[in-house]
Design an enzyme around this catalytic site. Sequence first.
Site, mmCIF file in Angstrom:
data_model
loop_
_atom_site.group_PDB
_atom_site.id
_atom_site.type_symbol
_atom_site.label_atom_id
_atom_site.label_comp_id
_atom_site.label_asym_id
_atom_site.label_seq_id
_atom_site.Cartn_x
_atom_site.Cartn_y
_atom_site.Cartn_z
ATOM 1 N N ASP A 95 14.128 119.940 -42.372
ATOM 2 C CA ASP A 95 13.655 118.552 -42.334
ATOM 3 C C ASP A 95 14.675 117.611 -41.698
ATOM 4 O OD1 ASP A 95 15.268 118.969 -44.530
ATOM 5 O OD2 ASP A 95 13.866 118.181 -46.016
ATOM 6 N N ASP A 141 19.906 120.792 -45.917
ATOM 7 C CA ASP A 141 18.623 120.093 -45.980
ATOM 8 C C ASP A 141 18.882 118.601 -45.718
ATOM 9 O OD1 ASP A 141 15.689 120.591 -47.283
ATOM 10 O OD2 ASP A 141 16.418 118.576 -47.767
ATOM 11 N N HIS A 149 16.701 120.350 -55.615
ATOM 12 C CA HIS A 149 16.622 119.111 -56.409
ATOM 13 C C HIS A 149 16.500 119.409 -57.904
ATOM 14 C CE1 HIS A 149 16.462 116.651 -52.898
ATOM 15 N NE2 HIS A 149 15.329 117.178 -52.466
ATOM 16 N N HIS A 200 17.829 116.198 -47.376
ATOM 17 C CA HIS A 200 18.017 115.506 -48.653
ATOM 18 C C HIS A 200 19.180 116.090 -49.437
ATOM 19 C CE1 HIS A 200 13.725 115.196 -47.498
ATOM 20 N NE2 HIS A 200 13.919 113.942 -47.823
HETATM 21 ZN ZN LIG Z 1 14.567 118.043 -47.878
#
Ligand SMILES: [Zn+2]
Length: 322
Positions: A265, A177, A141, A179
Amino acid sequence: MKIIYDQSHKDHQPKNELDRSCWTTHPDIAERIEKLKEVLTAEFPRSFRGPQNFPEALLGLVHPQAYIDWLKKRCQEVEKGKEYFPKVFFWYDRCFDVGTPIMYNTYEIAWKAARVALTGAQMILDDEEVVYALTRPPGHHARSDMCGGYCYFNNAALAAEYLSTHADLYVAILDLDYHHGNGTQEIFYDRDDVLYISIHGDPQEAYPYTGYQDEIGAGEGRGYNMNMPLPKGSGGKDYLKALEVACDEINRYDPEVLIISMGFDTHAEDPIGGFCLKESDFFAIGRAIDHLKIPKLFVQEGGYNPDTNAAAIKSLLEGLGI
Ligand SMILES: [Zn+2]
C-alpha cells in the site's frame, strides 16, 4: 524460496467498514492476495506449501487467553452472512477501531493466517533462506489484547516469538507497510531480543496515528524500536533513503532472522496508502533487502489494489534476485 498459502482466506469476506462516520466497502478483498499468488505461481510453481498444524496454544505466545476467548465467543454469536462491529466505547469489546468486523468464521480464518506465518517461521528454522507467507487477514495492527486495522492475530509477531522462543534467535522485524505496525511495536516495545523498524506515513495524518520518531522502546527495549515516518506523498527517493538507514541499523543489530512485514500500500496507485512508490522502487527495495545476508521471512500485510500488488511483487522478486 518457499511460499506458504492457504485458500481459506477467500472465505474471509468483510463487507463494510465505518470510515470517518461513513459506511464504505471494505478494502480487504481476497483478490489482493490472489493476484500476488498468481505472480508467485508463474515464477515458482513448485514452491507452494500449505500451513502446518500447530497447537492453538501457540497463539498464547503473543495474545492473552482472555482475548483469544473473547474473539472465539464473538464469532460464535454472529450469524453466517452477518457482520458484528465491535463496540469501541468504554472498552466494551476488545477492538480499537470500527474497520474490523467480526464474522462467524473470523477466528478460524485468522488462526489459519497465523499458521501460515508460523509455518514460514518453521521453514526458516529448517534452513530455508527466503520464505514468503501470504497471510490474510493481515496482522501488524493487532495488539496483544485487541483487534483493529483489519487485523485479528499479529502474524508477524507470532512468527517472531516462535523463532525467539523455540530457537532462542535474535529477530529483526522490518515493517514496510504504509501504515505503522502499532501492534507489533507494542508487543516488543520493552524487549531487546526483537528489533522493530518501521517506515510509514506520518502519524499526524495517517492511520493508526502512532509511530512517532521518539517512540524508541522502553526499559530493556530502549533503542530497539525505530520509527521512520515520512510525509504523505513521499516518493521513491525519500523512501529508499530511509530504507538505507533501516538496513544499516539491522546490520548493526546483526539479527539471525529478518521478518519483513510487507505491504504494497506504499504504491502510488493504492487506494488507501499515501506514498507514491513506483514499480522500479520495489525493485530497489528488493535489492536493499537482498543485501542483508540473513534468512528472510516475508509476512504479507496490506496492499489494496490487486493489480499494483501484482506489479509490485514482480519487481520486488526481481530485486531480490530470486
Ligand atoms: Zn497498510
